[in-house]
Design an enzyme around this catalytic site. Sequence first.
Site, PDB file in Angstrom:
ATOM      1  N   ARG A 184       0.840  -0.982   0.408  1.00  0.00           N
ATOM      2  CA  ARG A 184      -0.051  -0.023  -0.143  1.00  0.00           C
ATOM      3  C   ARG A 184       1.407   1.012  -0.042  1.00  0.00           C
ATOM      4  NH1 ARG A 184      -4.591  -1.581   3.698  1.00  0.00           N
ATOM      5  NH2 ARG A 184      -5.801  -3.346   2.253  1.00  0.00           N
ATOM      6  N   ASP A 242     -16.197   8.277   8.292  1.00  0.00           N
ATOM      7  CA  ASP A 242     -15.230   7.957   8.251  1.00  0.00           C
ATOM      8  C   ASP A 242     -13.818   8.977   8.348  1.00  0.00           C
ATOM      9  OD1 ASP A 242     -14.795   5.250   6.413  1.00  0.00           O
ATOM     10  OD2 ASP A 242     -13.428   6.257   6.845  1.00  0.00           O
TER      11      ASP A 242
HETATM   12  C1  LIG Z   1     -13.456  -2.311   6.664  1.00  0.00           C
HETATM   13  S1  LIG Z   1     -14.330  -0.652   6.385  1.00  0.00           S
HETATM   14  C2  LIG Z   1     -15.963  -0.797   7.051  1.00  0.00           C
HETATM   15  C3  LIG Z   1     -17.495  -0.394   6.045  1.00  0.00           C
HETATM   16  C4  LIG Z   1     -18.887  -1.147   6.667  1.00  0.00           C
HETATM   17  N1  LIG Z   1     -18.619  -0.216   8.150  1.00  0.00           N
HETATM   18  C5  LIG Z   1     -18.491  -1.603   5.787  1.00  0.00           C
HETATM   19  O1  LIG Z   1     -18.859  -2.996   6.876  1.00  0.00           O
HETATM   20  O2  LIG Z   1     -19.355  -2.043   5.206  1.00  0.00           O
HETATM   21  C6  LIG Z   1     -13.849   0.492   7.895  1.00  0.00           C
HETATM   22  C7  LIG Z   1     -13.612   1.625   7.430  1.00  0.00           C
HETATM   23  O3  LIG Z   1     -13.524   2.563   9.082  1.00  0.00           O
HETATM   24  C8  LIG Z   1     -12.118   2.915   8.792  1.00  0.00           C
HETATM   25  N2  LIG Z   1     -11.633   3.215  10.118  1.00  0.00           N
HETATM   26  C9  LIG Z   1     -10.914   3.114  10.107  1.00  0.00           C
HETATM   27  N3  LIG Z   1     -10.287   3.504  11.787  1.00  0.00           N
HETATM   28  C10 LIG Z   1     -11.483   4.143  11.781  1.00  0.00           C
HETATM   29  C11 LIG Z   1     -10.844   5.532  13.321  1.00  0.00           C
HETATM   30  N4  LIG Z   1      -9.958   5.870  14.086  1.00  0.00           N
HETATM   31  N5  LIG Z   1     -12.104   5.976  12.585  1.00  0.00           N
HETATM   32  C12 LIG Z   1     -12.842   6.901  12.133  1.00  0.00           C
HETATM   33  N6  LIG Z   1     -12.906   5.123  10.641  1.00  0.00           N
HETATM   34  C13 LIG Z   1     -11.871   5.096  10.654  1.00  0.00           C
HETATM   35  C14 LIG Z   1     -11.716   2.940   7.307  1.00  0.00           C
HETATM   36  O4  LIG Z   1     -11.392   4.365   7.343  1.00  0.00           O
HETATM   37  C15 LIG Z   1     -12.515   2.442   6.971  1.00  0.00           C
HETATM   38  O5  LIG Z   1     -13.731   3.331   5.736  1.00  0.00           O
END
Ligand SMILES: C[S@@+](CC[C@H](N)C(=O)[O-])C[C@H]1O[C@@H](n2cnc3c(N)ncnc32)[C@H](O)[C@@H]1O
Length: 285
Positions: free
Chosen positions: A51, A156
């Site tokens: 990445r 997000d």
């Molecule tokens: C795998 S996706 C899940 C998306 C959706 N909730 C789903 O279940 O399909 C995880 C998301 O969490 C966000 N994320 C990770 N760490 C975070 C943080 N500290 N604060 C806010 N968002 C975060 C990432 O940017 C990513 O878009």
Amino acid sequence: MGRVLARTESSVPESNEFELTDKDFKFIQWFMHKNVGIFFSDRKRTMVYGRISRQLRRLGLKRFSQYRQLMEGDQQEQVNFINCLTTNKTQFFREYHHFEFIEKVLMSEWKGQNLKQLRIWSAGCSTGEEPYSLVSSLYWAKAFELFESIQITATDLDTKVLAHAKQGIYSEEALNSIPSKYLKPCFVKGTGKQAGNVKCKSGLQRFIDFRQLNLLEKWNFDKQFDLISCRNVMIYFDRNTQEKLIKRFYQQLKPGGVLFIGHSESVPASLDLFHHLGHTIYVKK
Ligand SMILES: C[S@@+](CC[C@H](N)C(=O)[O-])C[C@H]1O[C@@H](n2cnc3c(N)ncnc32)[C@H](O)[C@@H]1O
């Protein structure tokens, strides 16, 4: 030169394209854990290398240490760095039982409570499929006839996925994961320049408020929520961060409010904050 470096630094197993030393990887582990809660175990090193290599290539750099130096004085580059290391996999109506629960159980609960305003938080919404699924599910269940106001806050950390979410345009492949009952009432297919794309109807989109928010930082919500959906986010955090977050979700929910989490996540019973209804659905005690 790259080859020599690869051999002399104790481990650069990934490739010789650029140099990532053990010290660099430790810095990445520390930086991501401290700033966003994401913990990369040593097993994730190859993925991290892949990445980051896109960022270094873009800037024509050969060593991660050069990138680190550049990043230290550049806020935007720190944002790019974090964005490239988040995992954003999502899809419409993922873990469908949550949407069934809204339609079959929560709607009648809310009716019974004579609730006037409904407030939902999609925390870690990625490219937006989750909040668009939530608003579609509410529409299908006639929630707009029940409440005077509905507000879905979708947040997000990653600014890039959030920009996509706000725009809300998806390729027609997304249709494969949208159950047919929602298609006609909630989605439109693009025409002209947008042919091949699909979008949630703007009449529904306007109920979603997209905001950038790091879950580890302060939250500025003026009211509590009826439902918080934080699915497949905590899985990237260590146990201590997960527990802190669950306690904060508890505070941010109304009494009897509901928490949805992802299929491989759990709320420890020892916290004694929620009743577990099964299927990753929790109700505030
Ligand atoms: C795998 S996706 C899940 C998306 C959706 N909730 C789903 O279940 O399909 C995880 C998301 O969490 C966000 N994320 C990770 N760490 C975070 C943080 N500290 N604060 C806010 N968002 C975060 C990432 O940017 C990513 O878009």
